[in-house]
Design a protein around this motif. Structure first.
Motif, PDB file in Angstrom:
ATOM      1  N   GLU A  56       0.850  -1.192   0.000  1.00 31.48           N
ATOM      2  CA  GLU A  56       0.000   0.000   0.000  1.00 31.48           C
ATOM      3  C   GLU A  56       0.883   1.239   0.000  1.00 31.48           C
ATOM      4  OE1 GLU A  56      -3.408   2.141   2.744  1.00 31.48           O
ATOM      5  OE2 GLU A  56      -3.154  -0.035   2.881  1.00 31.48           O
ATOM      6  N   VAL A  57       0.600   2.166  -0.944  1.00 31.47           N
ATOM      7  CA  VAL A  57       1.413   3.380  -1.064  1.00 31.47           C
ATOM      8  C   VAL A  57       0.590   4.646  -0.848  1.00 31.47           C
ATOM      9  CG1 VAL A  57       3.153   2.350  -2.564  1.00 31.47           C
ATOM     10  CG2 VAL A  57       1.140   3.422  -3.575  1.00 31.47           C
ATOM     11  N   GLY A  58      -0.710   4.520  -0.606  1.00 30.45           N
ATOM     12  CA  GLY A  58      -1.543   5.701  -0.402  1.00 30.45           C
ATOM     13  C   GLY A  58      -3.016   5.368  -0.451  1.00 30.45           C
ATOM     14  N   ARG A  59      -3.824   6.401  -0.750  1.00 33.35           N
ATOM     15  CA  ARG A  59      -5.276   6.267  -0.799  1.00 33.35           C
ATOM     16  C   ARG A  59      -5.806   6.926  -2.067  1.00 33.35           C
ATOM     17  NH1 ARG A  59      -7.101   2.849   2.576  1.00 33.35           N
ATOM     18  NH2 ARG A  59      -9.155   3.743   2.446  1.00 33.35           N
ATOM     19  N   GLU A  60      -6.955   6.434  -2.537  1.00 32.08           N
ATOM     20  CA  GLU A  60      -7.625   7.021  -3.694  1.00 32.08           C
ATOM     21  C   GLU A  60      -9.083   7.257  -3.324  1.00 32.08           C
ATOM     22  OE1 GLU A  60      -7.672   6.110  -8.337  1.00 32.08           O
ATOM     23  OE2 GLU A  60      -8.656   4.540  -7.171  1.00 32.08           O
ATOM     24  N   ARG A  61      -9.581   8.438  -3.660  1.00 31.73           N
ATOM     25  CA  ARG A  61     -10.983   8.767  -3.414  1.00 31.73           C
ATOM     26  C   ARG A  61     -11.624   9.142  -4.742  1.00 31.73           C
ATOM     27  NH1 ARG A  61     -13.236  13.236   0.907  1.00 31.73           N
ATOM     28  NH2 ARG A  61     -15.451  12.897   0.523  1.00 31.73           N
ATOM     29  N   VAL A  62     -12.749   8.496  -5.047  1.00 37.36           N
ATOM     30  CA  VAL A  62     -13.472   8.740  -6.286  1.00 37.36           C
ATOM     31  C   VAL A  62     -14.852   9.285  -5.923  1.00 37.36           C
ATOM     32  CG1 VAL A  62     -14.431   7.715  -8.371  1.00 37.36           C
ATOM     33  CG2 VAL A  62     -12.255   6.897  -7.484  1.00 37.36           C
ATOM     34  N   VAL A  63     -15.151  10.482  -6.439  1.00 36.72           N
ATOM     35  CA  VAL A  63     -16.448  11.114  -6.202  1.00 36.72           C
ATOM     36  C   VAL A  63     -17.111  11.309  -7.562  1.00 36.72           C
ATOM     37  CG1 VAL A  63     -17.644  13.142  -5.289  1.00 36.72           C
ATOM     38  CG2 VAL A  63     -15.546  12.337  -4.184  1.00 36.72           C
ATOM     39  N   GLU A  64     -18.259  10.660  -7.746  1.00 37.81           N
ATOM     40  CA  GLU A  64     -19.023  10.836  -8.979  1.00 37.81           C
ATOM     41  C   GLU A  64     -20.207  11.737  -8.665  1.00 37.81           C
ATOM     42  OE1 GLU A  64     -20.055   7.141 -10.852  1.00 37.81           O
ATOM     43  OE2 GLU A  64     -17.968   6.490 -10.947  1.00 37.81           O
ATOM     44  N   PHE A  65     -20.475  12.668  -9.597  1.00 37.68           N
ATOM     45  CA  PHE A  65     -21.558  13.619  -9.378  1.00 37.68           C
ATOM     46  C   PHE A  65     -22.165  14.046 -10.704  1.00 37.68           C
ATOM     47  CE2 PHE A  65     -17.601  15.906  -9.676  1.00 37.68           C
ATOM     48  CZ  PHE A  65     -17.885  17.039 -10.413  1.00 37.68           C
ATOM     49  N   THR A  66     -23.340  14.642 -10.617  1.00 36.73           N
ATOM     50  CA  THR A  66     -24.057  15.103 -11.796  1.00 36.73           C
ATOM     51  C   THR A  66     -24.318  16.597 -11.667  1.00 36.73           C
ATOM     52  OG1 THR A  66     -25.146  12.964 -11.931  1.00 36.73           O
ATOM     53  CG2 THR A  66     -26.114  14.743 -13.207  1.00 36.73           C
ATOM     54  N   VAL A  67     -23.998  17.338 -12.728  1.00 39.54           N
ATOM     55  CA  VAL A  67     -24.280  18.768 -12.811  1.00 39.54           C
ATOM     56  C   VAL A  67     -24.886  19.020 -14.182  1.00 39.54           C
ATOM     57  CG1 VAL A  67     -23.306  21.096 -12.840  1.00 39.54           C
ATOM     58  CG2 VAL A  67     -22.383  19.388 -11.271  1.00 39.54           C
ATOM     59  N   ASN A  68     -26.072  19.598 -14.225  1.00 37.70           N
ATOM     60  CA  ASN A  68     -26.764  19.895 -15.488  1.00 37.70           C
ATOM     61  C   ASN A  68     -26.855  18.671 -16.406  1.00 37.70           C
ATOM     62  OD1 ASN A  68     -27.095  22.564 -14.676  1.00 37.70           O
ATOM     63  ND2 ASN A  68     -25.158  23.174 -15.606  1.00 37.70           N
ATOM     64  N   LYS A  69     -27.234  17.550 -15.853  1.00 33.72           N
ATOM     65  CA  LYS A  69     -27.430  16.285 -16.581  1.00 33.72           C
ATOM     66  C   LYS A  69     -26.158  15.742 -17.214  1.00 33.72           C
ATOM     67  CE  LYS A  69     -32.246  17.294 -17.480  1.00 33.72           C
ATOM     68  NZ  LYS A  69     -33.302  17.447 -18.474  1.00 33.72           N
ATOM     69  N   THR A  70     -24.999  16.200 -16.759  1.00 28.26           N
ATOM     70  CA  THR A  70     -23.718  15.684 -17.216  1.00 28.26           C
ATOM     71  C   THR A  70     -23.045  14.995 -16.035  1.00 28.26           C
ATOM     72  OG1 THR A  70     -23.482  17.511 -18.784  1.00 28.26           O
ATOM     73  CG2 THR A  70     -21.499  16.271 -18.266  1.00 28.26           C
ATOM     74  N   GLU A  71     -22.544  13.771 -16.269  1.00 30.19           N
ATOM     75  CA  GLU A  71     -21.885  13.018 -15.212  1.00 30.19           C
ATOM     76  C   GLU A  71     -20.404  13.376 -15.157  1.00 30.19           C
ATOM     77  OE1 GLU A  71     -22.828   8.772 -14.856  1.00 30.19           O
ATOM     78  OE2 GLU A  71     -24.207   9.121 -16.524  1.00 30.19           O
TER      79      GLU A  71
END
Length: 123
Positions: A56-71
Motif C-alpha cells: 500500500e502506497v496511499g489512498r484514492e478517493r473517487v467522487v461521482e456527481f451530476t451537474v446539469n445532466k452531465t456526469e
C-alpha cells in the motif's frame, strides 16, 4: 558556501501543505454539492507491486456527481510512499509531503467513455 550537509524539509511546512490541499479538496466538494448531486463517494487504498508482492502506497478517493445532466468523476490520489531503486533493489520510501494528484473526467450522454476535463473549466 554551504556546509555540505543534507537539508531536510521542515515537518511543520510539509504538514501545512498537506492540510491546505485537504482544505481545497473539501472546498471543491462543497461547490459540487451546491451545483449538483453527488451520486458516489468511495475511498480505497492505492497499491504498487514489487516482484510478486503488493504494498500500500496511499489512498484514492473517487467522487461521482451530476451537474446539469452531465456526469463527472473527481479522482483524488494521495501517495504517501514512493518506489525507489531498480531491478532487484526496489524498495518503498516514505515521503515527507504526500503527493496529491487531482483529476476530473466527464461522460457525455450515454457514452461509456470518460473525457479528461480541466478543473478551471469546471469552476
Amino acid at each position: 558556501m554551504g556546509s555540505g550537509r543534507e537539508k531536510h524539509p521542515m515537518k511543520e511546512i510539509s504538514d501545512t501543505k498537506a492540510s491546505a490541499k485537504d482544505d481545497l479538496f473539501e472546498e471543491i466538494l462543497d461547490r459540487i454539492e451546491t451545483a449538483g448531486e453527488i451520486t458516489k463517494d468511495e475511498e480505497s487504498p492505492l497499491y504498487t507491486e514489487i516482484g510478486t508482492e503488493e504494498f500500500e502506497v496511499g489512498r484514492e478517493r473517487v467522487v461521482e456527481f451530476t451537474v446539469n445532466k452531465t456526469e463527472f468523476k473527481l479522482i483524488r490520489k494521495v501517495e504517501t510512499h514512493r518506489l525507489s531503486g531498480a531491478g532487484r533493489q526496489k524498495h518503498l520510501e516514505k515521503m515527507d509531503t504526500p503527493r496529491i494528484d487531482l483529476g476530473l473526467k466527464k461522460r457525455i450522454g450515454y457514452s461509456t467513455d470518460w473525457q479528461i476535463v480541466d478543473m478551471e473549466d469546471m469552476f
